[in-house]
Design a protein around this motif. Structure first.
Motif, PDB file in Angstrom:
ATOM      1  N   GLU A  81       1.454  -5.113  16.453  1.00  0.00           N
ATOM      2  CA  GLU A  81       2.489  -4.752  15.732  1.00  0.00           C
ATOM      3  C   GLU A  81       2.041  -4.167  14.469  1.00  0.00           C
ATOM      4  OE1 GLU A  81       5.892  -7.265  15.072  1.00  0.00           O
ATOM      5  OE2 GLU A  81       6.248  -7.736  17.395  1.00  0.00           O
ATOM      6  N   VAL A  82       1.062  -4.978  13.779  1.00  0.00           N
ATOM      7  CA  VAL A  82       0.566  -4.714  12.664  1.00  0.00           C
ATOM      8  C   VAL A  82      -0.271  -3.461  12.712  1.00  0.00           C
ATOM      9  CG1 VAL A  82      -1.108  -5.472  10.918  1.00  0.00           C
ATOM     10  CG2 VAL A  82       0.373  -6.976  11.725  1.00  0.00           C
TER      11      VAL A  82
ATOM     12  N   ARG B 164       3.106  -1.239   4.256  1.00  0.00           N
ATOM     13  CA  ARG B 164       4.052  -1.657   3.453  1.00  0.00           C
ATOM     14  C   ARG B 164       3.620  -3.201   3.157  1.00  0.00           C
ATOM     15  NH1 ARG B 164       7.904   1.756   2.481  1.00  0.00           N
ATOM     16  NH2 ARG B 164       8.090   3.606   3.872  1.00  0.00           N
ATOM     17  N   ALA B 165       4.377  -3.691   2.201  1.00  0.00           N
ATOM     18  CA  ALA B 165       4.084  -5.300   1.975  1.00  0.00           C
ATOM     19  C   ALA B 165       4.313  -6.177   3.045  1.00  0.00           C
ATOM     20  CB  ALA B 165       4.799  -5.594   0.593  1.00  0.00           C
TER      21      ALA B 165
ATOM     22  N   LEU C 235       5.914  -3.015  -4.531  1.00  0.00           N
ATOM     23  CA  LEU C 235       4.772  -3.654  -4.591  1.00  0.00           C
ATOM     24  C   LEU C 235       4.545  -4.873  -4.444  1.00  0.00           C
ATOM     25  CD1 LEU C 235       3.747  -1.665  -7.778  1.00  0.00           C
ATOM     26  CD2 LEU C 235       2.825  -1.355  -5.309  1.00  0.00           C
ATOM     27  N   ALA C 236       5.542  -5.667  -3.839  1.00  0.00           N
ATOM     28  CA  ALA C 236       5.839  -7.081  -3.574  1.00  0.00           C
ATOM     29  C   ALA C 236       4.604  -7.240  -2.235  1.00  0.00           C
ATOM     30  CB  ALA C 236       6.897  -7.577  -2.975  1.00  0.00           C
ATOM     31  N   GLY C 237       3.892  -8.282  -2.530  1.00  0.00           N
ATOM     32  CA  GLY C 237       2.768  -8.661  -1.520  1.00  0.00           C
ATOM     33  C   GLY C 237       1.505  -7.911  -2.000  1.00  0.00           C
ATOM     34  N   TRP C 238       1.553  -6.861  -2.877  1.00  0.00           N
ATOM     35  CA  TRP C 238       0.249  -6.547  -2.966  1.00  0.00           C
ATOM     36  C   TRP C 238      -0.645  -7.188  -4.249  1.00  0.00           C
ATOM     37  CZ3 TRP C 238      -2.211  -2.096  -1.222  1.00  0.00           C
ATOM     38  CH2 TRP C 238      -1.421  -1.360  -0.401  1.00  0.00           C
TER      39      TRP C 238
ATOM     40  N   PRO D 238      -2.110   0.494  -4.586  1.00  0.00           N
ATOM     41  CA  PRO D 238      -3.743   0.483  -4.959  1.00  0.00           C
ATOM     42  C   PRO D 238      -4.481   1.482  -3.975  1.00  0.00           C
ATOM     43  CG  PRO D 238      -2.833  -1.662  -5.294  1.00  0.00           C
ATOM     44  CD  PRO D 238      -1.586  -0.909  -4.822  1.00  0.00           C
ATOM     45  N   VAL D 239      -3.963   1.657  -2.858  1.00  0.00           N
ATOM     46  CA  VAL D 239      -4.815   2.644  -1.851  1.00  0.00           C
ATOM     47  C   VAL D 239      -4.786   4.068  -2.016  1.00  0.00           C
ATOM     48  CG1 VAL D 239      -4.937   0.644  -0.159  1.00  0.00           C
ATOM     49  CG2 VAL D 239      -2.977   2.189   0.000  1.00  0.00           C
TER      50      VAL D 239
END
Length: 450
Positions: A41-42, A52-53, A190-193, A418-419
């Protein structure tokens, strides 16, 4: 009447359907098939950028569980060599797929580091995946209770004059705006970054060669004592404070009058009582400057145990070395502004002086929604870009793990991660707009009296 062959075919279909229905649920198959499915899935999601986060969280959790399952299999004495070899081969397949996925989006590699931060969302999802694979997640350790005292509590003192002030006004009016300000900007896209490292690096990768300076309003008349005058570049900072700006990293070159700017910015923002923390050799000079620029304001200088401190003063001046004795009451007095002079002194975030500064500023921000916070330094960088960390945290721009409040909101508004190309330049501009002011003598030479 149906032909026999047809009946056999139908029976075969029924038998195959029954076999499909008898397929073991994931929990009975074990954790590895669950991880394999999530890894696919990823990989599919990363093929459709941006990542996405939620996908990043899933990637990190799968990688963590692959690592843990491998260690568990190697330590399992009850499994035969053949069983262990089979499962390790399956895990290698999952790990290979994760490696290919990370090659498509190299920012995922930071999530594989041993010291990578694991968010609360990742911990929750990890527990869900473990249960889906038939494993019982370990209990999360209870959060450590808050320390009862701050560092150096045994040697702390409270001057009698401060006690008198507290008794005269034991209650502080509730500031409901403070709660609203803390909840105003939360991470969404940006949650998780991991954002702090890219923010620091943006001053290397997004640099333009020009001094970092926020947009400032035009210089205008400022109320100063008779016989004194501000230079235009000084008036700009005062005007910004009067217009509502409340956090400044004032990094003008030495000799451009940062002390006067700070005192008059506090006057423009009505940030009293004001706390000034300075090196010991200049704290009496600060008292002198108060008399020159804001003579209507009472100031007091803390010496030793503070026996002669005026607890009702508008401006309290203390040197770094005395913070361990006075940090308790300084955090509780109800300051509406704080100035840290020679702020590069707190570049080592683990030092006791830095911890005291951060503790006091945090308590000031908790009591007041919009306190004036100013860090003054002519040398904002000493050795490394991360020397910014403690200063930014003092100003309330970041905490230990991520940007806060207005800075997080500004980063969200860029629409970049950031990417993405352009993130570093946009991030640098967002930080500068929070209040970085840097002017060189050559830039304001026309303002300086001959």
């Amino acid at each position: 009447m149906a032909r026999a062959g047809q009946r056999r075919s139908g029976g075969a279909r029924t038998e195959r359907g029954a076999q499909r229905r008898r397929t073991s649920p994931p929990a009975q198959q074990g954790i590895i098939p669950v991880l394999a499915g999530l890894a696919r899935e990823v990989d599919g999601a990363v093929r459709r950028p941006p990542t996405r986060a939620a996908v990043r969280t899933k990637f990190q959790v799968v990688a963590l569980l692959v690592r843990e399952e491998r260690a568990r299999l190697l330590a399992d004495k009850g499994a035969t060599d053949a069983q262990r070899s089979k499962k390790l081969k399956q895990l290698d397949g999952v790990a290979t797929l994760l490696a290919k996925t990370a090659a498509r989006d190299t920012s995922l590699l930071t999530l594989l580091a041993d010291d990578a931060r694991v968010s609360d969302a990742a911990r929750s999802f990890k527990a869900t995946v473990m249960r889906a694979g038939g494993l019982e997640p370990p209990e999360e350790p209870a959060p450590a209770p808050p320390a009862a005292t701050v560092p150096g509590a045994k040697s702390q003192v409270v001057p009698q004059s401060v006690i008198s002030r507290q008794l005269a006004n034991p209650f502080l009016a509730p500031d409901f705006e403070a709660t609203a300000a803390r909840n105003a900007s939360r991470a969404r896209r940006l949650a998780g970054w991991e954002l702090l490292e890219p923010l620091f690096r943006s001053f290397e990768r997004g640099a333009t060669g020009a001094p970092a300076c926020m947009p400032l309003p035009e210089a205008r008349f400022s109320s100063v004592p008779h016989g004194r005058a501000l230079m235009p570049h000084q008036s700009q900072v005062v005007a910004a404070a009067a217009a509502g700006h409340r956090t400044f990293l004032l990094a003008d070159e030495p000799g451009l009058g940062k002390t006067a700017q700070a005192l008059l910015a506090a006057q423009a923002a009505n940030a009293y009582p004001l706390l000034v923390v300075a090196p010991n050799v200049v704290k009496t000079n600060w008292a002198h400057e108060v008399g020159l620029w804001t003579p209507q304001r009472r100031c007091t200088v803390v010496h030793g145990d503070g026996d002669h401190v005026d607890g009702f003063a508008d401006i309290v001046i203390v040197n770094y070395e005395l913070l361990d004795r006075h940090v308790g009451w300084l955090g509780d007095l109800g300051f509406r502004g704080m100035v840290v002079d020679e702020a590069h002194f707190i570049k080592n975030k683990r030092s006791q002086r830095s911890q005291h500064i951060l503790a006091i500023s945090e308590r000031i921000r908790a009591r007041s929604a919009r306190p004036l916070l100013m860090a003054l330094t002519g040398t904002p960088l000493i050795n490394d870009i991360e020397d910014f960390r403690a200063i930014w945290q003092f100003l309330g721009w970041i905490d230990d793990t991520m940007p806060k409040g207005a800075l997080m909101g500004a980063l969200e508004e860029t629409g970049l991660t950031p990417v993405d190309p352009g993130f570093y330049a946009a991030a640098r501009a967002s930080v500068i707009d929070m209040g970085i002011v840097r002017r060189r003598k050559v830039d304001v030479a026309a303002d300086i009296p001959a």
